[in-house]
Design a protein around this motif. Structure first.
Motif, PDB file in Angstrom:
ATOM      1  N   GLU A  90       0.827  -1.202   0.000  1.00 50.54           N
ATOM      2  CA  GLU A  90       0.000   0.000   0.000  1.00 50.54           C
ATOM      3  C   GLU A  90       0.864   1.255   0.000  1.00 50.54           C
ATOM      4  O   GLU A  90       0.574   2.213  -0.718  1.00 50.54           O
ATOM      5  N   ILE A  91       1.907   1.255   0.808  1.00 52.85           N
ATOM      6  CA  ILE A  91       2.811   2.415   0.817  1.00 52.85           C
ATOM      7  C   ILE A  91       3.480   2.565  -0.543  1.00 52.85           C
ATOM      8  O   ILE A  91       3.574   3.670  -1.087  1.00 52.85           O
ATOM      9  N   ILE A 136       4.513   9.565   4.740  1.00 52.26           N
ATOM     10  CA  ILE A 136       4.195   8.166   5.066  1.00 52.26           C
ATOM     11  C   ILE A 136       3.630   8.079   6.486  1.00 52.26           C
ATOM     12  O   ILE A 136       2.638   7.392   6.731  1.00 52.26           O
ATOM     13  N   GLU A 137       4.249   8.793   7.402  1.00 51.10           N
ATOM     14  CA  GLU A 137       3.776   8.777   8.786  1.00 51.10           C
ATOM     15  C   GLU A 137       2.340   9.308   8.883  1.00 51.10           C
ATOM     16  O   GLU A 137       1.486   8.702   9.529  1.00 51.10           O
ATOM     17  N   TYR A 138       2.066  10.426   8.221  1.00 53.49           N
ATOM     18  CA  TYR A 138       0.718  10.993   8.254  1.00 53.49           C
ATOM     19  C   TYR A 138      -0.296  10.041   7.611  1.00 53.49           C
ATOM     20  O   TYR A 138      -1.388   9.839   8.139  1.00 53.49           O
ATOM     21  N   TYR A 139       0.073   9.463   6.483  1.00 55.98           N
ATOM     22  CA  TYR A 139      -0.834   8.549   5.781  1.00 55.98           C
ATOM     23  C   TYR A 139      -1.164   7.326   6.645  1.00 55.98           C
ATOM     24  O   TYR A 139      -2.321   6.928   6.762  1.00 55.98           O
ATOM     25  N   GLN A 147       0.080   3.627  16.689  1.00 60.27           N
ATOM     26  CA  GLN A 147       1.359   4.307  16.844  1.00 60.27           C
ATOM     27  C   GLN A 147       2.210   4.045  15.605  1.00 60.27           C
ATOM     28  O   GLN A 147       2.417   2.894  15.211  1.00 60.27           O
ATOM     29  N   ILE A 148       2.705   5.108  15.012  1.00 57.18           N
ATOM     30  CA  ILE A 148       3.498   5.016  13.787  1.00 57.18           C
ATOM     31  C   ILE A 148       4.875   5.611  14.053  1.00 57.18           C
ATOM     32  O   ILE A 148       4.999   6.676  14.673  1.00 57.18           O
ATOM     33  N   LYS A 149       5.908   4.913  13.578  1.00 56.04           N
ATOM     34  CA  LYS A 149       7.270   5.416  13.708  1.00 56.04           C
ATOM     35  C   LYS A 149       7.940   5.248  12.348  1.00 56.04           C
ATOM     36  O   LYS A 149       8.013   4.126  11.816  1.00 56.04           O
TER      37      LYS A 149
END
Length: 155
Positions: A90-91, A136-139, A147-149
């Motif tokens: 997806e990314i 990418i983090e926002y998406y 939690q996204i890192k």
């Protein structure tokens, strides 16, 4: 606690009743049977509060926190790897970047009925794609809500 008080009250009532009954009985065989019935009744009334504890045992064990990923089955492992692959694709499709320029790691919690995503860690390994880190983090935050890192580390 109320079960214990109730059991002690019941034992006291039984003991007093048996004492009064013993005063009025003349036969020794009847006294013997009275003592036998009394001991059984008191034993049952003392053990009765333990049944309340036994009824609550499933509730007590359901509150125990099981560490992450300890009860995985082959099906769970397959679902987790498919989830990781899906996020990677997806990314790659959304941002039009190749899959070999970043690595993804998905941390999950496995519960009896569901697999929850706790966090996603994306490591961008190609310096020319570092500019995608914030997007990418926002998406991922807006899509998954966990939690996204996103880190930038060249190989």
């Amino acid at each position: 606690m109320t079960e214990i008080k109730q059991a002690l009250y019941t034992v006291a009532v039984i003991a007093v009743s048996a004492g009064i009954f013993n005063l009025f009985t003349q036969s020794s065989t009847l006294k013997k049977y009275t003592k036998y019935a009394l001991s059984l009744t008191i034993t049952i009334s003392l053990l009765y509060p333990l049944t309340a504890l036994g009824d609550n045992l499933p509730d007590l064990f359901s509150e125990i926190d099981i560490p992450q990923n300890t009860l995985t089955t082959p099906q769970d492992d397959y679902l987790i790897s498919a989830l990781k692959q899906s996020i990677t694709e997806e990314i790659s499709n959304y941002f039009q970047i190749p899959t070999d320029v970043f690595e993804s790691e998905v941390m999950t919690s496995i519960h009896p009925d569901e697999i929850l995503i706790d966090s996603i860690h994306i490591k961008i390994t190609d310096k020319s794609y570092y500019r995608y880190a914030e997007r990418i983090e926002y998406y991922l935050k807006s899509t998954f809500g966990c939690q996204i890192k996103v880190t930038q580390e060249a190989k």
